[in-house]
Structure formats: C-alpha cells, structure tokens
Design an enzyme around this catalytic site. Sequence first.
Site, PDB file in Angstrom:
ATOM      1  N   ASP A   1       3.127  33.902   0.898  1.00 20.54           N
ATOM      2  CA  ASP A   1       2.621  32.524   1.212  1.00 20.54           C
ATOM      3  C   ASP A   1       2.337  32.470   2.847  1.00 20.54           C
ATOM      4  O   ASP A   1       3.412  32.468   3.807  1.00 20.54           O
ATOM      5  CB  ASP A   1       3.564  31.932   0.809  1.00 20.54           C
ATOM      6  CG  ASP A   1       2.879  30.254   0.843  1.00 20.54           C
ATOM      7  OD1 ASP A   1       1.241  29.816   1.936  1.00 20.54           O
ATOM      8  OD2 ASP A   1       3.510  28.900   0.946  1.00 20.54           O
TER       9      ASP A   1
ATOM     10  N   GLU B   1      -1.045  33.778  -1.901  1.00 18.31           N
ATOM     11  CA  GLU B   1      -0.512  32.267  -1.712  1.00 18.31           C
ATOM     12  C   GLU B   1      -1.302  31.759  -0.757  1.00 18.31           C
ATOM     13  O   GLU B   1      -0.417  31.758   0.295  1.00 18.31           O
ATOM     14  CB  GLU B   1       0.211  31.663  -2.326  1.00 18.31           C
ATOM     15  CG  GLU B   1       0.174  29.578  -1.889  1.00 18.31           C
ATOM     16  CD  GLU B   1       2.081  29.108  -2.563  1.00 18.31           C
ATOM     17  OE1 GLU B   1       1.528  27.443  -2.259  1.00 18.31           O
ATOM     18  OE2 GLU B   1       1.904  30.036  -3.345  1.00 18.31           O
TER      19      GLU B   1
ATOM     20  N   TRP C   1       8.745  23.163  -7.287  1.00 19.70           N
ATOM     21  CA  TRP C   1       9.658  23.445  -5.706  1.00 19.70           C
ATOM     22  C   TRP C   1       9.857  22.106  -4.928  1.00 19.70           C
ATOM     23  O   TRP C   1       9.047  21.169  -4.895  1.00 19.70           O
ATOM     24  CB  TRP C   1       8.313  23.799  -4.848  1.00 19.70           C
ATOM     25  CG  TRP C   1       9.622  24.220  -3.596  1.00 19.70           C
ATOM     26  CD1 TRP C   1       9.862  25.879  -2.973  1.00 19.70           C
ATOM     27  CD2 TRP C   1       9.658  22.802  -2.277  1.00 19.70           C
ATOM     28  NE1 TRP C   1      10.995  25.304  -1.714  1.00 19.70           N
ATOM     29  CE2 TRP C   1      10.194  24.366  -1.376  1.00 19.70           C
ATOM     30  CE3 TRP C   1       9.182  22.431  -2.013  1.00 19.70           C
ATOM     31  CZ2 TRP C   1      10.940  23.688  -0.264  1.00 19.70           C
ATOM     32  CZ3 TRP C   1       9.310  22.294  -0.750  1.00 19.70           C
ATOM     33  CH2 TRP C   1      10.430  22.651   0.477  1.00 19.70           C
TER      34      TRP C   1
END
Length: 367
Positions: free
Chosen positions: A192, A217, A319
Amino acid sequence: MKLTAINVYEVDLPVVGTYRMSMTAITRLTSVVVELVTDTGLVGYGEVCPLGPIYQPQHVLGARAAIEEIAPKLIGRDPTEILQLNRAMDAALNGSRYAKAAIDIAAWDLAGKRYNRRVCDLLGGAVGDSVSTYYAIAVASPEEQARVAAEKQEQGFRRLQIKVGGRDIEDDIEAIRKISEVLRPGMRLAADGNRGLTGRDTVFLSQRCRDIPMILEQPCSTLDEIANIKGQVCHPIYLDEVTDDVNVVVRSIADRLADGFGMKVTRVGGISAMRTIRDICEARSLPHTVDDNWGGDIIAAACVHVGATVAPKLFEGAWIASPYIEHHYDVENGPRIENGRIKIPTGPGLGITPDLKRFGSPVATFG
C-alpha cells in the site's frame, strides 16, 4: 420517531506507538462522535475520524464545521428514513461526505434499535458470526517489517498489508522480498503506497517483484497517474484514497483502472454509500475491503456490520484501528480482533453502547 437533538463530541485517541505511512507519521488523533437523540428515548451513534490533516482533504475541524451546518436542518425529521435523511443533508450542504457519514452511521444505528435488528441484518444479512480482518504493517526497516509479518501470521492474520513509499524504492523492494520469504502458503499480501509513489517507481517496484503474488494498493496520487501505468505493472491495482464517492468508483470500473478497492466507510459517505458500492462490486466481481481511516468502537462496528454482508469470495477484510488504540468506548461489546477475525456485535443497531463519560461534555448541541 423524530430527531429532538444532535450532540457532537470530540474524543482524543492516542495512538499506541507511531503509525507511519508514506506521507505522514501519526501519534494522536481526534475522533468526532455524533449522538442522535429522538422523542422515543432511543439514541444512535456515529463517528468520523480523519487520519490527520494531510492524509486526505478531510480533517477534524472540517467535520465539525460541516456537522454544525447540517445538524440544525435535521431536527424534527425521522432519522430512520435514511434515504430522505441523506437527501436532506445534501440539500443542506454540498460535499463533505465524510462528515455526513457520521450522521448516516448514527441513523443506521437508530434504525436497528427501532426494529430490534442488527445493522448487518438490515443490510441483507450476515454470512457468518465474524469477519476476517488484516494487519497493516507500518513503514519501518525491511527487517522490522518482515519481523512483524511473521509475528502477525502467528496471531492468525491471513492477509497482510505492507506500507510502502516515502523512502528509497530499493528499501520498499527489499521489504517486500523479506516479507515474501516468511509468508506461509495461502497468505495474501498487499503493498500500500497511500499515494506516495511516483508512476515510475510503481512500475519499477512491480517489475522487480513480478515473481511475488500481491496487489498494489493506491500507489500513485491520482486516477490519471494510475491510468498512465496500468498497462505496465505486473500486479493487480486496488484503488483507495481516490475513491471518495460512488461516482468515482463507477468511473474507475468503467475505465478499467481498478482490479479491486480498499474502501473507507466514512470517506464515501457512510453505510448507505458503502452498501451501494458493495452491490456495484458484486455485480462486477470486484474484491474490496470495508475499512475506515481510524476511529473507535463505533466506526469499527460499522465496518464489521457492512463487511459481514459482502460476498465471501470478494471480501478482503475489515480493517479496524483497535490494535493501535488503548481504550474502548464500550468495554464489553467493543470489536476485538481474535485469531485474525472480529466477531459481529450482537445487540441491535451497531451493538455498541458507548460510555459517555469517556467523551466528556458535548462540544456542540443542536435542537
């Protein structure tokens, strides 16, 4: 049922340790909690917690100001007519979806309490009694990130997200390679960038790590940058920060820019908007998460309830910030991670009854 008052609280959320991403390091955050009070005695709670002032345009002072603009115009409305409530918020203020999200979440909480059903039941039903989650490994040395990856596998996590960007690209590549060496079969990995990589470095990283199964991501800052590199990378790209409403999600799918999404409930406007995105993704077989930037038990419960309704083959996890926060709003029912999963709160609505002493006095009251 009519709204008689809206109370706004600011809650201090110290971060356990330091949460480092490509563009910022977080040590303390402030969450905005909204309490909807009705003439029936039922109350509903919503929450929005921007991840500091530079992660995205959203920020705490903006949330406060937007809610103060909207709230007086909602008094007297039935908050369980959620579609009409959202239309009233849009008529009162353009944009500011993240602030409206707190009110939308509180309205779903109230609807569940009114009909004695969990939010996940109102959204179509849960696929089980718990949801999977994943662990985000903050920016650190490659050795430290690999150590944390091994540790979190032992704790039951089946998906890991490594933060990359904000440092030499060779350090990112080394960290990904070291983590891949400790991953067990069946583990999933996401790199990410939180918008912190250039297009050049994204292509470089992906091609250098082409033998490692993972997703990228939100490596770059804009959709245009993603479009420029989409055909040059070796990994699926999930969009995150750029998807700030349903329209962007639809556009990115139509333009073939997204292989999946890291979705934030408050960024897109709350549970109502997230339900729409869930259904769009299911229609196009696109995987996604159900997360939020940060926040306490209220946001965590909202993510878990929505996540529980996502088709399992498309669900990448919910998350929550619980591992980085020391205290719960609801000591008994606050969502907790156990063996890589989070149990769905069982009470009506969100299933969270916050201890108002934790919040202190309202910073604003309307009605």
